[in-house]
Design a protein around this motif. Structure first.
Motif, mmCIF file in Angstrom:
data_model
loop_
_atom_site.group_PDB
_atom_site.id
_atom_site.type_symbol
_atom_site.label_atom_id
_atom_site.label_comp_id
_atom_site.label_asym_id
_atom_site.label_seq_id
_atom_site.Cartn_x
_atom_site.Cartn_y
_atom_site.Cartn_z
ATOM 1 N N ASN A 1 6.114 4.350 -9.846
ATOM 2 C CA ASN A 1 6.022 3.904 -11.235
ATOM 3 C C ASN A 1 6.891 2.665 -11.441
ATOM 4 O O ASN A 1 8.110 2.758 -11.613
ATOM 5 C CB ASN A 1 6.478 5.026 -12.173
ATOM 6 C CG ASN A 1 6.473 4.575 -13.633
ATOM 7 O OD1 ASN A 1 5.787 3.618 -14.009
ATOM 8 N ND2 ASN A 1 7.244 5.273 -14.458
ATOM 9 N N ARG B 1 0.830 -1.211 0.000
ATOM 10 C CA ARG B 1 0.000 0.000 0.000
ATOM 11 C C ARG B 1 0.863 1.259 0.000
ATOM 12 O O ARG B 1 0.535 2.255 -0.664
ATOM 13 C CB ARG B 1 -0.919 0.008 1.223
ATOM 14 C CG ARG B 1 -1.794 1.247 1.312
ATOM 15 C CD ARG B 1 -2.700 1.212 2.517
ATOM 16 N NE ARG B 1 -3.462 2.440 2.627
ATOM 17 C CZ ARG B 1 -4.340 2.691 3.587
ATOM 18 N NH1 ARG B 1 -4.578 1.786 4.515
ATOM 19 N NH2 ARG B 1 -4.979 3.833 3.622
ATOM 20 N N ILE C 1 1.888 1.886 -3.483
ATOM 21 C CA ILE C 1 0.758 2.359 -4.295
ATOM 22 C C ILE C 1 0.419 3.812 -3.970
ATOM 23 O O ILE C 1 0.242 4.644 -4.864
ATOM 24 C CB ILE C 1 -0.471 1.457 -4.089
ATOM 25 C CG1 ILE C 1 -0.195 0.051 -4.629
ATOM 26 C CG2 ILE C 1 -1.703 2.058 -4.758
ATOM 27 C CD1 ILE C 1 -1.279 -0.957 -4.298
ATOM 28 N N ASP C 2 0.351 4.118 -2.652
ATOM 29 C CA ASP C 2 0.002 5.474 -2.227
ATOM 30 C C ASP C 2 1.021 6.507 -2.693
ATOM 31 O O ASP C 2 0.689 7.669 -2.929
ATOM 32 C CB ASP C 2 -0.137 5.533 -0.705
ATOM 33 C CG ASP C 2 -1.383 4.811 -0.204
ATOM 34 O OD1 ASP C 2 -2.252 4.496 -1.040
ATOM 35 O OD2 ASP C 2 -1.479 4.548 1.010
ATOM 36 N N SER C 3 2.271 6.093 -2.805
ATOM 37 C CA SER C 3 3.312 7.014 -3.257
ATOM 38 C C SER C 3 3.358 7.120 -4.779
ATOM 39 O O SER C 3 4.203 7.837 -5.326
ATOM 40 C CB SER C 3 4.682 6.551 -2.741
ATOM 41 O OG SER C 3 5.039 5.314 -3.310
ATOM 42 N N LYS C 4 2.431 6.381 -5.450
ATOM 43 C CA LYS C 4 2.332 6.373 -6.916
ATOM 44 C C LYS C 4 3.656 5.987 -7.570
ATOM 45 O O LYS C 4 4.116 6.619 -8.521
ATOM 46 C CB LYS C 4 1.862 7.752 -7.415
ATOM 47 C CG LYS C 4 0.476 8.130 -6.906
ATOM 48 C CD LYS C 4 0.029 9.491 -7.410
ATOM 49 C CE LYS C 4 -1.352 9.837 -6.882
ATOM 50 N NZ LYS C 4 -1.809 11.169 -7.323
ATOM 51 N N ASN D 1 12.775 1.518 -10.517
ATOM 52 C CA ASN D 1 11.762 1.215 -9.513
ATOM 53 C C ASN D 1 11.323 -0.239 -9.540
ATOM 54 O O ASN D 1 10.652 -0.701 -8.618
ATOM 55 C CB ASN D 1 10.539 2.120 -9.708
ATOM 56 C CG ASN D 1 10.837 3.560 -9.365
ATOM 57 O OD1 ASN D 1 11.843 3.857 -8.721
ATOM 58 N ND2 ASN D 1 9.981 4.467 -9.818
ATOM 59 N N GLU E 1 11.601 10.989 -13.908
ATOM 60 C CA GLU E 1 11.699 10.780 -12.466
ATOM 61 C C GLU E 1 12.754 11.686 -11.843
ATOM 62 O O GLU E 1 12.581 12.155 -10.724
ATOM 63 C CB GLU E 1 12.034 9.320 -12.159
ATOM 64 C CG GLU E 1 10.889 8.360 -12.438
ATOM 65 C CD GLU E 1 11.273 6.945 -12.033
ATOM 66 O OE1 GLU E 1 10.412 6.247 -11.529
ATOM 67 O OE2 GLU E 1 12.428 6.561 -12.255
ATOM 68 N N ASN F 1 11.171 14.967 -11.193
ATOM 69 C CA ASN F 1 10.272 14.904 -10.029
ATOM 70 C C ASN F 1 11.047 14.761 -8.741
ATOM 71 O O ASN F 1 10.693 15.336 -7.700
ATOM 72 C CB ASN F 1 9.317 13.698 -10.169
ATOM 73 C CG ASN F 1 8.357 13.856 -11.334
ATOM 74 O OD1 ASN F 1 8.043 14.987 -11.709
ATOM 75 N ND2 ASN F 1 7.898 12.735 -11.902
#
Length: 410
Positions: A350, A342, A345-348, A356, A403, A406
């Motif tokens: 990729n 989770r 997923i929550d941190s999106k 990653n 990335e 970002n």
């Protein structure tokens, strides 16, 4: 009376998980209760009474404690736990001097998420063995039925119960499994009958029960787990801040809460308890009751300490059948693994990025496969090795172009 009821709610919320950890690593659950109470009070004092958090036994240290005990006895495990708490203090001092942003650069979700998954799945075999085997270590359908009943009750409570009861499905599941075990006749009450009402738990005191000795093997086994628990701590402080409506990372400061957590773990190690960590279950209680008083939290801590000295309660805890704990462990360890997923997923995150994809892949296989780096005088085991390699890969592998942009703006 309202204050007592609110404190008991926090006690019940942490009780099941806090006694499960010492149960799994063969420490005294009464000591774990006392250390959680003392640790919580210490945390409240260090944070100037501003952070209403309860501290209980940490699941992240289960496997390292088991391995440390096998390598050097309970004394080695306590020394390792003390050193882990000491690292908290060192990190807290660095954060006070330099700020907290750097630590999140070292411990991003791409590293911490997979390591948390390793913690959960690495314990899967332990949960299944507890659920299916009798005291002789042989498969037992009767014992497995106890685990399944316990698991079913816990799942149903998690899904269908509302309010406060939704926060204590583990405790309710243990109670239901215990009643089923009682009905099929696999519980022995002789220890409860023989126990005194007031008695000292089995404290493990340095220089009394053992002579402390620091080894590189113990350091490498226990200290890297701090990578995960510090990230967990930061996450809890952010969630708690959202619940209460305050920024605890800024005031009283992440350095203070980390120091409080570290001192609580060091204190636990000095009396033979498992390392402590802030509990999400108690944050849930705060969200429901909307009572954010540190005095209520302190009340729960005092009750935990008192319970640890009541011999009848300690003896009663020891009568809980292994498959009952196995049943709740199946769910709890799975939830730990799922929480790592989770986080990613929550941190999106990729996973289309090679970087990653590589980092979690390496961490998962090394950690779950329990790879060991062996030298002449020390071994670096599974989760610890996976965490260190994950940090190194995160620092050295290049980002994709998008990335990198970002990452630099983050």
């Amino acid at each position: 009376m309202t204050w007592l009821a609110l404190s008991f709610q926090h006690l019940f919320a942490m009780f099941g998980a806090t006694i499960l950890v010492p149960y799994l690593v063969e420490l005294d659950p009464a000591v774990a209760l006392i250390s959680s109470g003392l640790g919580t009070i210490t945390f409240l004092l260090i944070t100037k009474g501003q952070v209403p958090a309860y501290l209980g036994s940490s699941f992240a240290f289960i496997t390292p404690i088991i391995v440390a005990k096998a390598a050097g006895g309970v004394g080695a495990a306590m020394v390792g736990s003390f050193l882990a708490g000491l690292v908290y203090g060192i990190v807290a001092l660095i954060i006070k001097a330099t700020g907290h942003k750097w630590i999140m650069k070292i411990l991003p979700p791409v590293v911490v998420g997979p390591v948390i998954i390793v913690i959960g799945l690495g314990l899967a075999g332990t949960a299944v063995d507890m659920a299916t085997n009798n005291p002789a270590g042989e498969y037992s359908l009767q014992y497995f039925s106890v685990a399944l009943v316990t698991l079913l009750i816990t799942i149903l409570c998690s899904i269908f119960l509302k309010g406060f009861f939704n926060l204590i499905p583990v405790l309710i599941g243990i109670a239901g499994g215990y009643l089923y075990s009682l009905a099929i006749g696999i519980i022995d009450f002789s220890k409860v009958i023989e126990a005194k009402w007031v008695q000292a738990p089995d404290f493990v005191i340095p220089f009394v029960e053992y002579t402390p000795s620091v080894s590189l093997e113990i350091i490498l086994l226990m200290v890297p787990v701090v990578v995960v628990t510090i990230s967990e701590h930061i996450g809890h402080q952010l969630v708690l801040g959202n619940v209460v409506g305050r920024d605890y990372v800024e005031k009283p400061g992440l350095h203070r809460s980390l120091l409080g957590d570290g001192l609580a773990t060091m204190l636990a190690a000095l009396i033979g308890g498992p390392p402590n960590t802030t509990y999400g279950e108690n944050i849930g209680v705060l969200a429901i009751t909307r009572v954010y008083s540190v005095y209520v939290i302190a009340g729960a801590a005092v009750f935990a300490i008192l319970f640890g000295f009541i011999g009848k309660i300690s003896a009663f805890i020891s009568t809980i059948p292994t498959p009952v704990m196995g049943g709740v462990s199946i769910l709890l360890f799975g939830i730990i693994a799922s929480s790592g997923l989770r986080m990613m997923i929550d941190s999106k995150l990729n996973l289309g990025s090679k970087r990653n994809l590589i980092i979690p892949s390496v961490i998962l296989v090394i950690g779950i496969g329990e790879a060991t780096l062996k030298f002449e005088k020390f071994d670096l085991h599974g989760m610890a090795l996976a965490a260190i390699i994950g940090i190194i890969l995160n620092l050295v592998l290049p980002y994709d172009k998008d990335e990198q942009t970002n990452h630099e703006t983050a």
